[in-house]
Design a protein around this motif. Structure first.
Motif, PDB file in Angstrom:
ATOM      1  N   SER A 104       0.833  -1.203   0.000  1.00 38.40           N
ATOM      2  CA  SER A 104       0.000   0.000   0.000  1.00 38.40           C
ATOM      3  C   SER A 104       0.866   1.250   0.000  1.00 38.40           C
ATOM      4  CB  SER A 104      -0.924   0.012   1.222  1.00 38.40           C
ATOM      5  OG  SER A 104      -1.663   1.212   1.265  1.00 38.40           O
ATOM      6  N   SER A 105       0.434   2.247  -0.787  1.00 41.61           N
ATOM      7  CA  SER A 105       1.120   3.541  -0.818  1.00 41.61           C
ATOM      8  C   SER A 105       0.504   4.516   0.178  1.00 41.61           C
ATOM      9  CB  SER A 105       1.045   4.138  -2.227  1.00 41.61           C
ATOM     10  OG  SER A 105      -0.314   4.364  -2.599  1.00 41.61           O
ATOM     11  N   CYS A 106      -0.464   4.056   0.972  1.00 39.27           N
ATOM     12  CA  CYS A 106      -1.224   4.929   1.864  1.00 39.27           C
ATOM     13  C   CYS A 106      -0.981   4.596   3.328  1.00 39.27           C
ATOM     14  CB  CYS A 106      -2.719   4.797   1.587  1.00 39.27           C
ATOM     15  SG  CYS A 106      -3.221   5.383  -0.035  1.00 39.27           S
ATOM     16  N   ALA A 107      -1.229   5.595   4.173  1.00 41.77           N
ATOM     17  CA  ALA A 107      -1.205   5.368   5.613  1.00 41.77           C
ATOM     18  C   ALA A 107      -2.443   4.582   6.028  1.00 41.77           C
ATOM     19  CB  ALA A 107      -1.169   6.700   6.345  1.00 41.77           C
ATOM     20  N   SER A 108      -2.388   3.934   7.169  1.00 43.66           N
ATOM     21  CA  SER A 108      -3.552   3.241   7.704  1.00 43.66           C
ATOM     22  C   SER A 108      -4.673   4.242   7.967  1.00 43.66           C
ATOM     23  CB  SER A 108      -3.185   2.530   9.004  1.00 43.66           C
ATOM     24  OG  SER A 108      -2.230   1.521   8.766  1.00 43.66           O
ATOM     25  N   PRO A 109      -5.929   3.782   7.946  1.00 46.57           N
ATOM     26  CA  PRO A 109      -7.045   4.705   8.125  1.00 46.57           C
ATOM     27  C   PRO A 109      -7.062   5.364   9.502  1.00 46.57           C
ATOM     28  CG  PRO A 109      -7.801   2.611   7.230  1.00 46.57           C
ATOM     29  CD  PRO A 109      -6.380   2.412   7.652  1.00 46.57           C
ATOM     30  N   LEU A 110      -7.497   6.601   9.531  1.00 47.48           N
ATOM     31  CA  LEU A 110      -7.865   7.260  10.774  1.00 47.48           C
ATOM     32  C   LEU A 110      -9.076   6.519  11.327  1.00 47.48           C
ATOM     33  CD1 LEU A 110      -7.227   9.980  12.397  1.00 47.48           C
ATOM     34  CD2 LEU A 110      -9.114  10.964  11.081  1.00 47.48           C
ATOM     35  N   LEU A 111      -9.077   6.206  12.607  1.00 45.70           N
ATOM     36  CA  LEU A 111     -10.153   5.408  13.186  1.00 45.70           C
ATOM     37  C   LEU A 111     -11.517   6.056  12.954  1.00 45.70           C
ATOM     38  CD1 LEU A 111     -10.658   2.790  14.798  1.00 45.70           C
ATOM     39  CD2 LEU A 111     -10.529   4.159  16.876  1.00 45.70           C
ATOM     40  N   SER A 112     -11.571   7.381  12.985  1.00 48.73           N
ATOM     41  CA  SER A 112     -12.839   8.104  12.815  1.00 48.73           C
ATOM     42  C   SER A 112     -13.050   8.581  11.380  1.00 48.73           C
ATOM     43  CB  SER A 112     -12.888   9.291  13.767  1.00 48.73           C
ATOM     44  OG  SER A 112     -11.761  10.145  13.567  1.00 48.73           O
ATOM     45  N   SER A 113     -12.322   8.005  10.431  1.00 44.33           N
ATOM     46  CA  SER A 113     -12.427   8.434   9.038  1.00 44.33           C
ATOM     47  C   SER A 113     -13.815   8.216   8.467  1.00 44.33           C
ATOM     48  CB  SER A 113     -11.413   7.679   8.175  1.00 44.33           C
ATOM     49  OG  SER A 113     -11.630   7.922   6.795  1.00 44.33           O
ATOM     50  N   SER A 114     -14.235   9.134   7.598  1.00 36.98           N
ATOM     51  CA  SER A 114     -15.416   8.909   6.765  1.00 36.98           C
ATOM     52  C   SER A 114     -15.019   8.006   5.600  1.00 36.98           C
ATOM     53  CB  SER A 114     -15.945  10.239   6.219  1.00 36.98           C
ATOM     54  OG  SER A 114     -16.415  11.061   7.253  1.00 36.98           O
ATOM     55  N   GLN A 179      -9.003  16.718  10.355  1.00 36.41           N
ATOM     56  CA  GLN A 179      -9.119  15.412  11.014  1.00 36.41           C
ATOM     57  C   GLN A 179     -10.590  15.011  11.111  1.00 36.41           C
ATOM     58  OE1 GLN A 179      -7.614  14.819  15.138  1.00 36.41           O
ATOM     59  NE2 GLN A 179      -6.364  13.247  14.176  1.00 36.41           N
ATOM     60  N   ALA A 180     -10.885  13.789  10.637  1.00 37.09           N
ATOM     61  CA  ALA A 180     -12.261  13.269  10.561  1.00 37.09           C
ATOM     62  C   ALA A 180     -13.128  14.114   9.637  1.00 37.09           C
ATOM     63  CB  ALA A 180     -12.882  13.152  11.937  1.00 37.09           C
ATOM     64  N   SER A 181     -12.530  14.613   8.551  1.00 37.23           N
ATOM     65  CA  SER A 181     -13.290  15.376   7.556  1.00 37.23           C
ATOM     66  C   SER A 181     -14.373  14.511   6.935  1.00 37.23           C
ATOM     67  CB  SER A 181     -12.354  15.865   6.450  1.00 37.23           C
ATOM     68  OG  SER A 181     -13.087  16.299   5.308  1.00 37.23           O
ATOM     69  N   PRO A 182     -15.541  15.099   6.607  1.00 35.77           N
ATOM     70  CA  PRO A 182     -16.494  14.355   5.784  1.00 35.77           C
ATOM     71  C   PRO A 182     -15.911  14.137   4.387  1.00 35.77           C
ATOM     72  CG  PRO A 182     -17.176  16.652   5.988  1.00 35.77           C
ATOM     73  CD  PRO A 182     -16.008  16.459   6.911  1.00 35.77           C
ATOM     74  N   LEU A 183     -16.338  13.079   3.729  1.00 31.17           N
ATOM     75  CA  LEU A 183     -15.900  12.770   2.370  1.00 31.17           C
ATOM     76  C   LEU A 183     -17.123  12.488   1.509  1.00 31.17           C
ATOM     77  CD1 LEU A 183     -12.995  10.224   3.074  1.00 31.17           C
ATOM     78  CD2 LEU A 183     -12.734  12.632   2.435  1.00 31.17           C
ATOM     79  N   THR A 184     -17.077  12.887   0.251  1.00 34.74           N
ATOM     80  CA  THR A 184     -18.119  12.543  -0.708  1.00 34.74           C
ATOM     81  C   THR A 184     -17.482  12.497  -2.093  1.00 34.74           C
ATOM     82  OG1 THR A 184     -20.330  13.111  -1.548  1.00 34.74           O
ATOM     83  CG2 THR A 184     -18.851  14.939  -1.090  1.00 34.74           C
ATOM     84  N   GLY A 185     -18.097  11.767  -3.012  1.00 33.15           N
ATOM     85  CA  GLY A 185     -17.510  11.668  -4.335  1.00 33.15           C
ATOM     86  C   GLY A 185     -18.413  10.969  -5.325  1.00 33.15           C
ATOM     87  N   TYR A 196     -13.540  16.990   0.144  1.00 37.19           N
ATOM     88  CA  TYR A 196     -13.239  16.921   1.569  1.00 37.19           C
ATOM     89  C   TYR A 196     -13.065  18.328   2.110  1.00 37.19           C
ATOM     90  CZ  TYR A 196      -8.310  17.945   0.467  1.00 37.19           C
ATOM     91  OH  TYR A 196      -7.143  18.552   0.036  1.00 37.19           O
ATOM     92  N   VAL A 197     -13.023  18.447   3.442  1.00 34.51           N
ATOM     93  CA  VAL A 197     -12.763  19.728   4.094  1.00 34.51           C
ATOM     94  C   VAL A 197     -11.308  19.741   4.535  1.00 34.51           C
ATOM     95  CG1 VAL A 197     -13.371  21.256   6.008  1.00 34.51           C
ATOM     96  CG2 VAL A 197     -15.147  19.898   4.866  1.00 34.51           C
ATOM     97  N   GLY A 198     -10.595  20.805   4.140  1.00 33.55           N
ATOM     98  CA  GLY A 198      -9.182  20.928   4.478  1.00 33.55           C
ATOM     99  C   GLY A 198      -8.958  21.478   5.873  1.00 33.55           C
ATOM    100  N   THR A 199      -7.707  21.477   6.291  1.00 29.24           N
ATOM    101  CA  THR A 199      -7.358  21.992   7.624  1.00 29.24           C
ATOM    102  C   THR A 199      -7.627  23.486   7.748  1.00 29.24           C
ATOM    103  OG1 THR A 199      -5.073  22.170   6.826  1.00 29.24           O
ATOM    104  CG2 THR A 199      -5.630  20.227   8.139  1.00 29.24           C
ATOM    105  N   ASP A 200      -7.772  24.187   6.606  1.00 32.76           N
ATOM    106  CA  ASP A 200      -8.119  25.612   6.623  1.00 32.76           C
ATOM    107  C   ASP A 200      -9.629  25.827   6.568  1.00 32.76           C
ATOM    108  OD1 ASP A 200      -8.567  24.737   4.062  1.00 32.76           O
ATOM    109  OD2 ASP A 200      -7.232  26.179   3.081  1.00 32.76           O
TER     110      ASP A 200
END
Length: 256
Positions: A104-114, A179-185, A196-200
């Motif tokens: 995998s080229s990705c980090a493990s999921p955030l536990l509270s990930s959408s 962190q724990a941003s909503p996701l849609t696509g 997604y919603v960024g840190t800003d």
């Protein structure tokens, strides 16, 4: 015992088999309420009990149907992405995080990930936010090739199912997700879109056009109001996102 847990996420779709609604119960099991096309009442199926799957963390659930069957994804209590798949028979479960492992080229999921995703011509996609606040795409796709069979003394055409990952935040050099941003696509004729919603606190689009990944800040726009032009409002903290594409264009909704 199959009562929905408080604030359980929901997922649903309809297909040729019938209507499907998914929820997480008080025991953190993923359940399906299924109303078949020939049925007069819905039935409840405890997919976790049927497959021996890992318990759900409780804050993420996503699903869709395609030609391979019905697919439901969730984040487990082990912070892994799990895939429950039904294709006309006994459901099966895949731990996608373990399956991909070191490749995998990705980090493990955030536990509270959408979670969000879709199925399109390039495969089956599920997106999550990693522990490093990068958005990751897990793609399942078929690969076909000729292989020589020494028993039959001829080449045979073989099709296998493969899984791969792409850190699309890194690919697009994009702003980190809140962190724990909503996701849609969704996917349409233009390409693949993930929001997604960024840190800003701005809303961003990650867009794959078939050859390159790009990122755009959708909140850096202006809106006409009775008092004149004003900047689009930022999304509320812990808000939701949803989206779709139709003949009028591409649409994303949020609470300001």
């Amino acid at each position: 015992e199959n009562q929905a847990m408080y604030l359980s996420p929901l997922a649903s779709f309809t297909d040729a088999a019938g209507r499907h609604v998914y929820y997480i119960d008080l025991r953190q099991h993923v359940n399906q309420l299924f109303w078949g096309t020939a049925a007069t009442t819905p039935v409840n199926q405890d997919l976790t009990q049927m497959t021996g799957a890992t318990l759900a963390e409780g804050r993420s659930l996503f699903g869709f149907s395609n030609g391979r069957g019905q697919h439901v994804y969730y984040i487990g209590t082990d912070a892994h992405v799990h895939h429950l798949w039904v294709n006309g028979g006994q459901p099966v479960v895949q731990d996608l995080t373990t399956l991909l492992g070191s490749v995998s080229s990705c980090a493990s999921p955030l536990l509270s990930s959408s979670l969000t995703g879709f199925s399109d011509g390039s495969g089956e996609h599920v997106y999550y936010e990693g522990a490093n606040q990068h958005v990751c795409d897990i793609t399942g796709y078929s690969l076909s090739y000729w292989i020589y069979n020494p028993v039959l003394h001829r080449y045979v055409w073989v099709t296998v199912w493969k899984q791969t990952t792409t850190d699309i935040t890194a690919a697009a050099n994009a702003v980190l997700a809140l962190q724990a941003s909503p996701l849609t696509g969704f996917s349409d004729s233009n390409g693949e879109h993930v929001y997604y919603v960024g840190t800003d606190q701005n809303i961003y689009q990650l867009f794959w056009n078939g050859s390159a990944e790009s990122n755009s800040d959708l909140t850096l726009r202006w809106d006409w109001t009775p008092s004149g032009w004003s900047a689009i409002a930022l999304p509320v903290s812990n808000g939701a996102l949803t989206s779709f594409s139709n003949s009028f264009g591409e649409h994303v909704y949020y609470i300001g």
